[in-house]
Design a protein around this motif. Sequence first.
Motif: not given
Lengths: 294, 294, 294, 294
Positions: A292, B185, B187-190, B282, B284, B286, C187-188, C190, C284-287, D292
């Motif tokens: 988004x 995967x 990508x919010x929690x990695x 992969x 999230x 969003x 992307x966490x 959106x 995101x924090x991981x991607x 990750x």
Amino acid sequence: MTISLDALNAAPAAEFTAHLGAVFEHAPWVAEAAAARRPFATVEALFSALREAVAAAPEARRLALLTGHPELAGRAARAGRIAQASIAEQAAAGLDRLSEAEFARFEALNAAYRERFGLPFILCVRRHGRASLLRRFEARLASDPETERRSAEAEVLRIAALRLDALVTGAGALRVAGRLSTHVLDTVRGGPAMGVAVELAELVSATESVVVARAETNADGRTDAPLIAGRPVPVATYELRFGLGDHYRRAGLDLPDPPFLDLVTLRFGVAEPEGHYHVPLVASPWSYQTYRGS
Amino acid sequence: MTISLDALNAAPAAEFTAHLGAVFEHAPWVAEAAAARRPFATVEALFSALREAVAAAPEARRLALLTGHPELAGRAARAGRIAQASIAEQAAAGLDRLSEAEFARFEALNAAYRERFGLPFILCVRRHGRASLLRRFEARLASDPETERRSAEAEVLRIAALRLDALVTGAGALRVAGRLSTHVLDTVRGGPAMGVAVELAELVSATESVVVARAETNADGRTDAPLIAGRPVPVATYELRFGLGDHYRRAGLDLPDPPFLDLVTLRFGVAEPEGHYHVPLVASPWSYQTYRGS
Amino acid sequence: MTISLDALNAAPAAEFTAHLGAVFEHAPWVAEAAAARRPFATVEALFSALREAVAAAPEARRLALLTGHPELAGRAARAGRIAQASIAEQAAAGLDRLSEAEFARFEALNAAYRERFGLPFILCVRRHGRASLLRRFEARLASDPETERRSAEAEVLRIAALRLDALVTGAGALRVAGRLSTHVLDTVRGGPAMGVAVELAELVSATESVVVARAETNADGRTDAPLIAGRPVPVATYELRFGLGDHYRRAGLDLPDPPFLDLVTLRFGVAEPEGHYHVPLVASPWSYQTYRGS
Amino acid sequence: MTISLDALNAAPAAEFTAHLGAVFEHAPWVAEAAAARRPFATVEALFSALREAVAAAPEARRLALLTGHPELAGRAARAGRIAQASIAEQAAAGLDRLSEAEFARFEALNAAYRERFGLPFILCVRRHGRASLLRRFEARLASDPETERRSAEAEVLRIAALRLDALVTGAGALRVAGRLSTHVLDTVRGGPAMGVAVELAELVSATESVVVARAETNADGRTDAPLIAGRPVPVATYELRFGLGDHYRRAGLDLPDPPFLDLVTLRFGVAEPEGHYHVPLVASPWSYQTYRGS
């Protein structure tokens, strides 16, 4: 037929009321009450005056505003015995083209709702796709009378806002429209993908979908106009479909048969009808991404 | 019932032929010819010997190898008058459950093909989904006799390879199997997304799809077994479906209703039945991405 | 000081020449020749007339146009004995702040080039970062006289186009500017990531970088102005640096220490100074992902 | 020199103690106490016995276990007057190659820490990069005595676990190792990118980085061995560097000069030394993504 805010400000009270009388169904008294508060600097201020007129009305009138509303896909609607604006709104939601089974389902829901709450079920249908409309109907049937009374009034105001927005032009427009747009990026050539066929469908049920827009991307990888704009984006699950395989075939790439990616489909839900949903496709023949965006 | 390569190497010639006689339909002479060339160090060497026996056979025998093959979804197949292996192969492709209309279509195609080329239409059905099977049928009907003769023989060898692979264990196995796998995967929690419902469907036509595998992701975000393995991945268009919305709801994220992403669908084509198709998600709530991985 | 195209069209020929005389270094005759072809409907038409005046000039004049050009970072530049516009252009490229070693290198290159081609080395420095400028110098030193003559004239025209664009306003502007912009998507949540610190650095060598822009993303996830605009984007390798870790810390996410992603760096090359380089960060924090967008 | 768990179980108590006496620095009594609890089914069980021996020891002994530990980069270490294992561990962290300024900084920190807590500063250096080591030193200096006493003992146990893991082979190994790996996917061709040069650097400060691994991707797009494995992944900020431009040049793609993507750098932090960090690169010449993975 639209009218300017300036003209409304300058018009005799009777004419003002004539113009805006249908904004609240069967309730010209709302417009009458607001007429006295002119002039309005913005359409938003005009709408506030209408809303306040409703809030200040005696209980009986406020209740009548709800009970006077037509049912969704009800007998009155079927027989054409409802206000012109309601006919158009229900038709736009496809409620005039229901199968007998669907009509029967609405009949049953309408009856149950009226039985339980003593009100017709009121929902601003232009803000909902068909699946959402039925889900809300069922959810609200399970609600309590006090909450429902508030919900019904809130929906009457949403309907009125959309009608007012369609009638009156001028500064300080109401924020009743959302937007749904897309953008196709070609990561093999590093630029916009031009000439990609795009289709937007509303997923009505697990097996049924209705195409709501078709377009082709331009030199900037966008469609010339947003797929939905100038109105609320109906709450629904959508599917965007892109002819990505055709794009890369035209570009002369050597693709397997069938290609790994051919018709790419992105399925997503819209929950804020007044929001902006930008749903891009960033793709090569072997990978794609969406998110988004803004 | 499988037999080891060692046992085949040690068996009397008649027993060898009895074991492998059905690898080429109605043509035990192929196995007979190969028996004399034992021992074989690998299953691949055994298959080469069979292939060379075919290549060395007189024209009449080679032709009979083709004409003796059963038609796809033909009358003989319907009446059960074809080899056991063919029955199983055609059933696995769903050819024993055709509607009358589909059966009639195959009848017409079979007749046209036999009329044009004097051969039954031969295709290794385990390497094709139903839509692909019909497309190939139509494409080959438009081919020329010489090319078709070669195609038919190549398909007989592919069928034989799959049968041999199912019969004989031992070193140097044939490379007849592909693989289709996935991986989710978060990508919010990695990390891997566990407990995600995954469904693989073959898209048979624009409106029909058949679920071919269902699974749930494990602690590593993968399914315990590949979605397709140990066999060719049929040439087809597939759709992977992931219960991503449920995953993030379980994780306690505050999602809109409907969520932006709920059931995520990835549509892709398989063109190499012996290839490895790793198709990860992969994502999230969003955004998501996929690609052909390895 | 800028002048409008209309004013130039209306001015006496001498005034026209006075205004545009410095567009071609030490060569007011180019403007003089174009003055006779007025009026010009667009700035592009005016530039075409200047270019044609050069093309129509006798060989000696055309050669003098090249030989009269100042060297890059040359002694004349150092001593301030070059045209005002050249001083500004060379200063913008940092050529007035060279170390002794760098100055010596330019001296050597200038001498070698003049020795080989009988011309000063001419390059439109505003279209190049420092590393690119040196690479082009070395590449062109290895070229042949005919190609170099053409290259030198092409660069003179590029320099002239930029000078003209800075001097004259009006319809049909020259397309001499590129653009470098970015966009940060979270992307966490959106949506656009607001308040992210962004830094753009030019990588001058393997160990040295120069920050050329600093900004913060606004509510739309973009910077209020493009990072480079209204001028050519110098050919160079750049690094975009984003304070992504700070963004997610402010958003209250529970990140490890150190976070997986903290300062995110995107390294990319610009090869078309007049192109549009949109380099978004979707993270995101991981991607994270980037691509050349539009 | 390693020894098997079986051999340790069978050995005379004195030999057991001789083998494991150095696991806890200057404290063979820990091994002595554990010897009596043999046999151990797993290395984990052996480690538990050692840990419990520490926990059961009288206060004075437990305190001595801490006070007997060498300082980081201290004078004793410099003079070689510390245990063999400590020498190796400190050298692996680069603490034997400090500049005079760095040595002085450690001296000051060591003195301040000893002054404040009456203990040497103890940290399992193999779990930290140099920047992390200094950050922890400073953070712990600001801690309170009780927390520090617990932290010091926890670090002694971590050091012991790594030493034990290096000494003893057998079932139920300790989980003291993490892993850092990568994978390069080419989204233009839809498969692994082979032959890509990969470099892993630890970012020691804003300006200094140390290359800790170099490799090339194989036919599966992975490096033959993980970039870090068989040991804790030091807590640090890393940069992975990929020769992506060279890959696409070798593949014959027509890239601009400089290419949009040439040396791609991924910067990420490691906070769990025993975790698995899989950091893939999914890329075309105009886009890339990382996350990750697992």
